[in-house]
Design a protein around this motif. Sequence first.
Motif, PDB file in Angstrom:
ATOM      1  N   UNK B 152       6.546 -11.408   5.248  1.00 48.06           N
ATOM      2  CA  UNK B 152       7.069 -12.324   4.252  1.00 48.06           C
ATOM      3  C   UNK B 152       6.878 -14.212   4.324  1.00 48.06           C
ATOM      4  N   UNK B 153       6.993 -14.302   5.771  1.00 44.15           N
ATOM      5  CA  UNK B 153       6.932 -15.815   6.065  1.00 44.15           C
ATOM      6  C   UNK B 153       5.807 -16.106   6.672  1.00 44.15           C
ATOM      7  N   UNK B 154       4.943 -15.239   6.933  1.00 44.16           N
ATOM      8  CA  UNK B 154       3.408 -15.770   7.077  1.00 44.16           C
ATOM      9  C   UNK B 154       2.562 -14.983   6.007  1.00 44.16           C
ATOM     10  N   UNK B 155       1.801 -15.858   5.372  1.00 42.11           N
ATOM     11  CA  UNK B 155       1.196 -15.475   4.131  1.00 42.11           C
ATOM     12  C   UNK B 155       0.433 -14.175   4.512  1.00 42.11           C
ATOM     13  N   UNK B 156       0.354 -13.122   3.634  1.00 40.37           N
ATOM     14  CA  UNK B 156      -0.211 -12.023   3.804  1.00 40.37           C
ATOM     15  C   UNK B 156      -1.330 -11.725   2.573  1.00 40.37           C
ATOM     16  N   UNK B 157      -2.756 -11.739   3.119  1.00 42.75           N
ATOM     17  CA  UNK B 157      -3.663 -11.592   2.251  1.00 42.75           C
ATOM     18  C   UNK B 157      -4.125 -10.247   2.444  1.00 42.75           C
ATOM     19  N   UNK B 158      -4.323  -9.449   1.151  1.00 43.48           N
ATOM     20  CA  UNK B 158      -4.764  -8.051   1.223  1.00 43.48           C
ATOM     21  C   UNK B 158      -6.000  -8.073   0.266  1.00 43.48           C
ATOM     22  N   UNK B 159      -6.904  -7.389   0.990  1.00 47.86           N
ATOM     23  CA  UNK B 159      -8.414  -7.227   0.424  1.00 47.86           C
ATOM     24  C   UNK B 159      -8.059  -5.786  -0.419  1.00 47.86           C
ATOM     25  N   UNK B 160      -7.520  -5.708  -1.363  1.00 49.76           N
ATOM     26  CA  UNK B 160      -7.172  -4.422  -2.132  1.00 49.76           C
ATOM     27  C   UNK B 160      -7.387  -4.659  -3.737  1.00 49.76           C
ATOM     28  N   UNK B 161      -8.322  -3.806  -4.417  1.00 49.74           N
ATOM     29  CA  UNK B 161      -8.427  -3.955  -5.761  1.00 49.74           C
ATOM     30  C   UNK B 161      -7.604  -3.363  -6.828  1.00 49.74           C
ATOM     31  N   UNK B 162      -8.096  -2.140  -7.300  1.00 48.50           N
ATOM     32  CA  UNK B 162      -7.577  -1.397  -8.401  1.00 48.50           C
ATOM     33  C   UNK B 162      -6.020  -1.079  -7.803  1.00 48.50           C
ATOM     34  N   UNK B 163      -5.863  -0.580  -6.612  1.00 50.26           N
ATOM     35  CA  UNK B 163      -4.484  -0.123  -6.458  1.00 50.26           C
ATOM     36  C   UNK B 163      -3.771  -1.240  -5.728  1.00 50.26           C
ATOM     37  N   UNK B 164      -3.987  -2.598  -6.013  1.00 51.26           N
ATOM     38  CA  UNK B 164      -3.200  -3.464  -5.673  1.00 51.26           C
ATOM     39  C   UNK B 164      -1.769  -3.546  -5.839  1.00 51.26           C
ATOM     40  N   UNK B 165      -1.367  -2.953  -7.060  1.00 52.08           N
ATOM     41  CA  UNK B 165       0.149  -3.324  -7.606  1.00 52.08           C
ATOM     42  C   UNK B 165       0.779  -2.146  -6.448  1.00 52.08           C
ATOM     43  N   UNK B 166      -0.101  -1.104  -6.211  1.00 50.07           N
ATOM     44  CA  UNK B 166       0.812  -0.002  -5.517  1.00 50.07           C
ATOM     45  C   UNK B 166       1.150  -0.736  -3.978  1.00 50.07           C
ATOM     46  N   UNK B 167       0.020  -1.453  -3.278  1.00 53.05           N
ATOM     47  CA  UNK B 167       0.193  -1.989  -2.154  1.00 53.05           C
ATOM     48  C   UNK B 167       1.422  -3.105  -2.231  1.00 53.05           C
ATOM     49  N   UNK B 168       1.337  -3.953  -3.225  1.00 51.38           N
ATOM     50  CA  UNK B 168       2.324  -5.032  -3.169  1.00 51.38           C
ATOM     51  C   UNK B 168       3.867  -4.237  -3.601  1.00 51.38           C
ATOM     52  N   UNK B 169       4.011  -3.128  -4.231  1.00 51.84           N
ATOM     53  CA  UNK B 169       5.206  -2.438  -4.390  1.00 51.84           C
ATOM     54  C   UNK B 169       5.461  -1.917  -2.761  1.00 51.84           C
ATOM     55  N   UNK B 170       4.803  -1.350  -1.945  1.00 53.08           N
ATOM     56  CA  UNK B 170       5.154  -1.162  -0.732  1.00 53.08           C
ATOM     57  C   UNK B 170       5.503  -2.309   0.226  1.00 53.08           C
ATOM     58  N   UNK B 171       4.774  -3.422   0.107  1.00 54.94           N
ATOM     59  CA  UNK B 171       5.064  -4.738   0.733  1.00 54.94           C
ATOM     60  C   UNK B 171       6.569  -5.235   0.485  1.00 54.94           C
ATOM     61  N   UNK B 172       6.658  -4.930  -0.826  1.00 55.70           N
ATOM     62  CA  UNK B 172       8.158  -5.556  -1.195  1.00 55.70           C
ATOM     63  C   UNK B 172       9.099  -4.592  -0.701  1.00 55.70           C
ATOM     64  N   UNK B 173       8.857  -3.195  -0.874  1.00 53.24           N
ATOM     65  CA  UNK B 173       9.747  -2.390  -0.372  1.00 53.24           C
ATOM     66  C   UNK B 173      10.107  -2.631   1.394  1.00 53.24           C
TER      67      UNK B 173
END
Lengths: 134, 556
Positions: B152-173
């Motif tokens: 969370x403190x260090x910006x996390x850039x993800x190279x993910x397209x269609x399933x980006x919302x799923x990855x962000x959900x996991x990042x939040x969790x």
Amino acid sequence: MTGNRIRVLMAKPGLDGHELGAIVVARGLSEAGLEVIYTGLHQTPDQIVSAAIQEDVNVIGVSIYSGAHVGAMQKIMGQLRERGMEQSFLVIVGGPIPLEDVPRLKDMGVAEVFSSRTPVKEIVDFIRERAGRQ
Amino acid sequence: MVEGNDLKKITQEQERWEKEYGLKDSSPIKTDLDIEIKAIYTPVDVNLSDYLKDIGFPGEYPFTRGPYPEMSRHKPWRYSVFTGFDTPEDTNRRWKFLYKAGQPSFSIVYDLPSHMGLDSDDPQAEDDVGRVGIPICTTKDIEILFEDLPIGKVPFYSNMETLAPLIVAMYIAAAEKRGVSQKELSGSISNDPLSTAVSKSTTVFSLRHSVRLATDLIEYAAKQLPKFYPINIKGVNMSEGGANMAQEVGFSFSNALCFLNEALERGLKVDEIAPKFTFFFSTTPHIFEEVAKYRAARRLWAKLLRDRYGAKNPASMALKFTALACPLWLQFEEPELNLVRAALAGLAQALGGAQATPHPGFDEVFAIPDQKSQSLALGTQQILAEETNITKTVDPLGGSFYIEWLTNQMEHKIVNVLQEVENQGGAAAAIESGYMKRQILEYYHQVEREIANGQRVIVRRNKYQIEGERDPRERLTMHKPNMEAINKHIERLKSLKASRSHEQVKGCLTRLKDAAREKKNLMPYLIDAAKTYVSIGEMTRTLKEVFGEFVPPALI
């Protein structure tokens, strides 16, 4: 003339979406007078072999960029063997394949492995020599 | 300002000068966009009397000179190297090395099964797990990725397209499990399934539903994730598919407007949403054209948002972008020279005003870069940012007759591309009909011809070859997949799946499917599923039942 032209199936197996190499080679082969059928992406080994049979091609060209070449070729060559067709097609592979994997692919029955830098002309010459009906 | 009379004099003098040195006779020199480059530019070529309207000040409309007043004068842009290989554990070890070496953000690439929503234990994924990136199947994998690192403190850039919302959900969790609230999460994610429908083909759901899911994340982030950028329009995917600069920016803008329109149709306001948009472009070593491209892109985006969308908030109009040295430009022959090519692209990015720059490894045309290669990439960016003083004034090339003229030309070319897409019925229609892909391929075949006939020089590839040079693969350390670690990762996934409550997992998926049918924003349902360790494969299969699948067109 058409009946005499060498027919090539350009195939992209698995999940790999890097298709520019396949497209460039496909276009180059067709400009050189070969008949090219491009499968499009995400093909299973079964789809590739079925397409080769249906389209009555002489050559199956498999383009792989994702590092999945060993597994993918094992499955495609396995499919051919299962159908007793391992001698029916000239199978060639293209992509950034590590050198140490080249003999492994050839042992499976792949006729040649081209690098991402092989000029298309070289591929055309190879196909004409080995699959040469023309 | 140069007055009318002086302009006349300059024109006369230039004619005399051209005549005297026989310059009119020389054969025309052109850029990739068929723009003719003259021997010299003067005040006659640029109408600087419109300075305030066309160029202005950084941080203010039209943002030609940059999105922020001081840009990188006091703090460098966020540089990084993309990392992601084998397993979350292996990638976590590399991240720790890079973090200690001064990398200010984390950038991650995923393996193909993760992009397509296949778990690592799926038979269809067998040959691709951990190959071109990291496998992420459940929130557990994100937890491992950030072990002993400040999530969370260090910006996390993800190279993910269609399933980006799923990855962000996991990042939040995963962050919440560590006591970090979602409000604190910084970083961004591609979330641009339109670009991958043109090139790379990692678009998972039917195009319409892919756009809808992407917009769910944009909407959610606008309300709940103040520090997170939920969309990073991927011009770089267009470039990797072969696009020229105008197609890269023009198609990207068309795609961005498609997402923006979808959000506005939901009743969101342009000034809530537009500040959340960012872009991801690629840079060739054509330094001046690239700088002009970036300046033109900023000005055009500002105009579109203000004039067409009625944006009032300056943050809506200020284009922010990540830039990467164009992957197609990196060569196989004497690959160490890619260090130079990437550094030149890095220079263009810095001069063009990039906010973030993931730098490539010189050897990544062959395989996943090793630690040494990544250290060289990181160091290149650090030298650009801190040894060269290029950041000490903002937009240092602004005001150059050539750059200002070229910026105008570039804007014109991009507008034409944008217009063409609108004539096709907008981005989604232009993608589904294969129009964008055909246009890009047409340009790229021309590039290939120019390389083949030597008209376009690529050092060591078609000119200045070294006699007897061995295949570089003979001497480079090629990354080999760590099969033992990958198999362990698969075993862990299987036992994690077995340890979950079957009822809970089923409940999450049923609620997700119902919400998808009822056209609700799916983010809360995805976050619930992520907290229950529902896998990316399980969520994707469920969503496919409602959304259908994307079938990429086969064009050559």
